[in-house]
Design a protein around this motif. Structure first.
Motif, PDB file in Angstrom:
ATOM      1  N   UNK A  59       3.189  -2.972   5.062  1.00 34.45           N
ATOM      2  CA  UNK A  59       2.493  -2.194   4.039  1.00 34.45           C
ATOM      3  C   UNK A  59       3.554  -1.545   3.155  1.00 34.45           C
ATOM      4  N   UNK A  60       3.446  -1.762   1.858  1.00 36.70           N
ATOM      5  CA  UNK A  60       4.374  -1.135   0.915  1.00 36.70           C
ATOM      6  C   UNK A  60       3.578  -0.293  -0.072  1.00 36.70           C
ATOM      7  N   UNK A  61       4.249   0.646  -0.701  1.00 33.51           N
ATOM      8  CA  UNK A  61       3.616   1.496  -1.709  1.00 33.51           C
ATOM      9  C   UNK A  61       4.600   1.749  -2.839  1.00 33.51           C
ATOM     10  N   UNK A  62       4.068   1.897  -4.039  1.00 30.13           N
ATOM     11  CA  UNK A  62       4.926   2.152  -5.205  1.00 30.13           C
ATOM     12  C   UNK A  62       4.155   3.011  -6.196  1.00 30.13           C
ATOM     13  N   UNK A  63       4.833   3.990  -6.779  1.00 28.14           N
ATOM     14  CA  UNK A  63       4.186   4.803  -7.819  1.00 28.14           C
ATOM     15  C   UNK A  63       4.669   4.382  -9.202  1.00 28.14           C
ATOM     16  N   UNK A  64       4.101   4.996 -10.224  1.00 31.70           N
ATOM     17  CA  UNK A  64       4.385   4.581 -11.594  1.00 31.70           C
ATOM     18  C   UNK A  64       5.815   4.886 -12.019  1.00 31.70           C
ATOM     19  N   UNK A  65       6.502   5.761 -11.286  1.00 29.16           N
ATOM     20  CA  UNK A  65       7.894   6.067 -11.612  1.00 29.16           C
ATOM     21  C   UNK A  65       8.850   5.039 -11.015  1.00 29.16           C
ATOM     22  N   UNK A  66       8.315   4.078 -10.266  1.00 27.68           N
ATOM     23  CA  UNK A  66       9.146   3.037  -9.679  1.00 27.68           C
ATOM     24  C   UNK A  66       9.648   3.348  -8.286  1.00 27.68           C
ATOM     25  N   UNK A  67       9.232   4.478  -7.708  1.00 26.75           N
ATOM     26  CA  UNK A  67       9.599   4.795  -6.331  1.00 26.75           C
ATOM     27  C   UNK A  67       8.795   3.893  -5.394  1.00 26.75           C
TER      28      UNK A  67
ATOM     29  N   UNK B  77      14.479  -7.731   7.005  1.00 28.90           N
ATOM     30  CA  UNK B  77      14.249  -8.762   5.994  1.00 28.90           C
ATOM     31  C   UNK B  77      12.816  -8.714   5.478  1.00 28.90           C
ATOM     32  N   UNK B  78      11.847  -8.564   6.390  1.00 27.29           N
ATOM     33  CA  UNK B  78      10.442  -8.501   5.980  1.00 27.29           C
ATOM     34  C   UNK B  78      10.189  -7.304   5.071  1.00 27.29           C
ATOM     35  N   UNK B  79      10.748  -6.153   5.412  1.00 28.03           N
ATOM     36  CA  UNK B  79      10.560  -4.965   4.576  1.00 28.03           C
ATOM     37  C   UNK B  79      11.251  -5.124   3.230  1.00 28.03           C
ATOM     38  N   UNK B  80      12.397  -5.784   3.228  1.00 22.29           N
ATOM     39  CA  UNK B  80      13.115  -6.029   1.972  1.00 22.29           C
ATOM     40  C   UNK B  80      12.318  -6.959   1.054  1.00 22.29           C
ATOM     41  N   UNK B  81      11.722  -8.013   1.625  1.00 24.59           N
ATOM     42  CA  UNK B  81      10.908  -8.933   0.824  1.00 24.59           C
ATOM     43  C   UNK B  81       9.691  -8.202   0.261  1.00 24.59           C
ATOM     44  N   UNK B  82       9.052  -7.381   1.095  1.00 23.28           N
ATOM     45  CA  UNK B  82       7.866  -6.641   0.641  1.00 23.28           C
ATOM     46  C   UNK B  82       8.208  -5.713  -0.516  1.00 23.28           C
ATOM     47  N   UNK B  83       9.337  -5.038  -0.430  1.00 25.58           N
ATOM     48  CA  UNK B  83       9.736  -4.131  -1.517  1.00 25.58           C
ATOM     49  C   UNK B  83      10.073  -4.924  -2.779  1.00 25.58           C
TER      50      UNK B  83
ATOM     51  N   UNK C 251       8.723  -7.727  -3.676  1.00 17.45           N
ATOM     52  CA  UNK C 251       7.450  -8.181  -4.256  1.00 17.45           C
ATOM     53  C   UNK C 251       6.779  -7.060  -5.034  1.00 17.45           C
ATOM     54  N   UNK C 252       6.693  -5.880  -4.447  1.00 17.43           N
ATOM     55  CA  UNK C 252       5.988  -4.781  -5.103  1.00 17.43           C
ATOM     56  C   UNK C 252       6.710  -4.357  -6.383  1.00 17.43           C
ATOM     57  N   UNK C 253       8.040  -4.425  -6.379  1.00 15.72           N
ATOM     58  CA  UNK C 253       8.798  -4.094  -7.589  1.00 15.72           C
ATOM     59  C   UNK C 253       8.655  -5.185  -8.644  1.00 15.72           C
ATOM     60  N   UNK C 254       8.674  -6.447  -8.213  1.00 16.06           N
ATOM     61  CA  UNK C 254       8.571  -7.558  -9.165  1.00 16.06           C
ATOM     62  C   UNK C 254       7.207  -7.598  -9.846  1.00 16.06           C
ATOM     63  N   UNK C 255       6.175  -7.158  -9.127  1.00 16.63           N
ATOM     64  CA  UNK C 255       4.830  -7.096  -9.707  1.00 16.63           C
ATOM     65  C   UNK C 255       4.652  -5.886 -10.619  1.00 16.63           C
ATOM     66  N   UNK C 256       5.643  -4.976 -10.619  1.00 15.29           N
ATOM     67  CA  UNK C 256       5.488  -3.686 -11.304  1.00 15.29           C
ATOM     68  C   UNK C 256       4.206  -3.017 -10.828  1.00 15.29           C
TER      69      UNK C 256
END
Length: 389
Positions: free
Chosen positions: A194-202, A234-240, A242-247
């Motif tokens: 499970x990953x999470x991202x806010x609008x500031x890019x965190x 590695x799994x957590x790195x890939x998830x992060x 993905x979430x960053x690449x999708x903005x």
């Protein structure tokens, strides 16, 4: 663009009224927000714990306008919300995740194309949309799984095939809709992040969950997964990535296959909180639902550190049925007799076989303690035990 925080006391909107929305609404209320749910089911689990319920379809223009006018931010609790509805809301209020992100995850082929484009590992696959596509299939994709490109969940819309004849039969069975044929790989573990991202890019990720399915439905999640530290990182790195690449803004679940040779493959994405993340409520400093609220309100994200070991048991409607087919109410006092077991019931009025009715999170100061509690709970109320103990 400025990203001013949306302070507690504000109205937050939710498209969807299921159990994921229920737990989101509870987390939002804890932080002092007011929740308005748009859902056509008058007895929706999320509506029962929210201040306002717009009882209407997700495509109802009037209801969407009421939601958009009332709420400073709107989110979703399942992936098949029409992207058009999100676009309508986006003209009136903040929407997270955005329609563009959600639409990619609503089509398996689009999703795999996106993942491949950013270098995320996916299984060999191809499009099946016609008899000619079947004729042109690479034999190396067999044995495989034919999956509908859209609207598949909990193992629905999937058929295993060994050759072109079976592929043709499966394609006809699925209604000859657009499908993806995916090569079956030697599977060792199924896990998710499970990953999470806010609008500031965190962006943050939770510890990896190890998942066990029965009949395509999640039955057990163990957190942290019993995999190597290298695989977990590695799994957590890939998830992060993905979430960053999708903005992406919001909570996103990335489901993985770990193969027998240790290779990690992305299976699919879920643009919402996830069943495998329920245990973050008890297991981590911040839960996936806390993160969902924080992300959509431009707040700093919480700490995802795990503070106790967990084994999460899904409760399906099957538990309400005796062997003779008669229904009864399970003995919940037997669950609550275990001090390390946390019972979550979703308030659904009708128990049906295969329907998610609740979950139990067993916690412990060691993995063994959490598993022991889980096995005792299973014995006490007749839940199937985890297969991989």
């Amino acid at each position: 663009m400025t990203h001013e925080p949306i302070l507690p006391g504000a109205w937050l909107g939710l498209l969807g009224g299921g159990q994921l929305g229920r737990m989101f609404a509870q987390a939002a209320a804890t932080l002092g927000y007011r929740v308005c749910v748009l859902e056509k089911d008058p007895h929706a689990p999320a509506a029962a714990v929210s201040e306002m319920h717009l009882c209407a379809a997700y495509t109802d223009r009037s209801a969407l306008e009421k939601l958009g006018e009332k709420c400073l931010s709107v989110t979703t609790e399942f992936e098949n919300v029409p992207a058009d509805s999100l676009e309508i809301l986006a003209k009136m209020t903040k929407v997270s995740p955005a329609a563009k992100s959600v639409s990619i995850t609503q089509d398996r082929l689009d999703e795999k194309s996106f993942l491949s484009s950013i270098g995320a590992p996916v299984a060999p696959h191809c499009l099946i949309a016609s008899a000619q596509d079947i004729e042109n299939v690479d034999e190396n994709l067999f044995p495989g799984i034919l999956k509908t490109a859209r609207l598949g969940y909990d193992g629905k819309g999937q058929i295993r095939v060994k050759n072109k004849a079976e592929l043709t039969e499966a394609f006809n069975t699925l209604g000859r809709v657009k499908c993806v044929l995916e090569k079956m790989l030697p599977l060792w573990r199924e896990v998710s992040v499970i990953s999470a991202r806010n609008a500031m890019g965190e962006a943050t990720t939770f510890p990896v969950s190890e998942n066990e399915h029965r009949d395509g439905i999640l039955a057990v999640s163990i957190m942290p997964a019993r995999i190597s530290q290298e695989q977990a990182d590695k799994a957590r790195s890939i998830a992060k990535h993905i979430v960053n690449s999708l903005d992406y803004v919001g909570v996103l679940c990335v489901e993985f296959f770990i193969l027998e040779n240790g290779e990690i493959i992305v299976n699919e994405l879920a643009p919402r909180p996830h069943n495998s993340g329920h245990a973050t409520i008890e297991g981590c400093i911040s839960s996936q639902y806390d993160q969902q609220v924080r992300a959509m309100t431009n707040m700093p994200l919480g700490d995802t550190t795990q503070i106790q070991y967990t084994v999460m048991l899904n409760i399906l409607g099957n538990l309400w049925f005796k062997p003779d087919g008669n229904k009864f109410e399970p003995d919940w006092d037997k669950v609550l007799a275990f001090p390390h077991a946390k019972l979550h019931l979703y308030g659904k009025l009708d128990a049906r076989k295969g329907r998610k009715m609740g979950h139990i999170t067993c916690v412990g100061s060691t993995p063994e303690e959490a598993m022991k509690c889980a096995l005792q709970v299973c014995d006490a109320i007749g839940l199937p035990k985890p297969e991989h103990i």
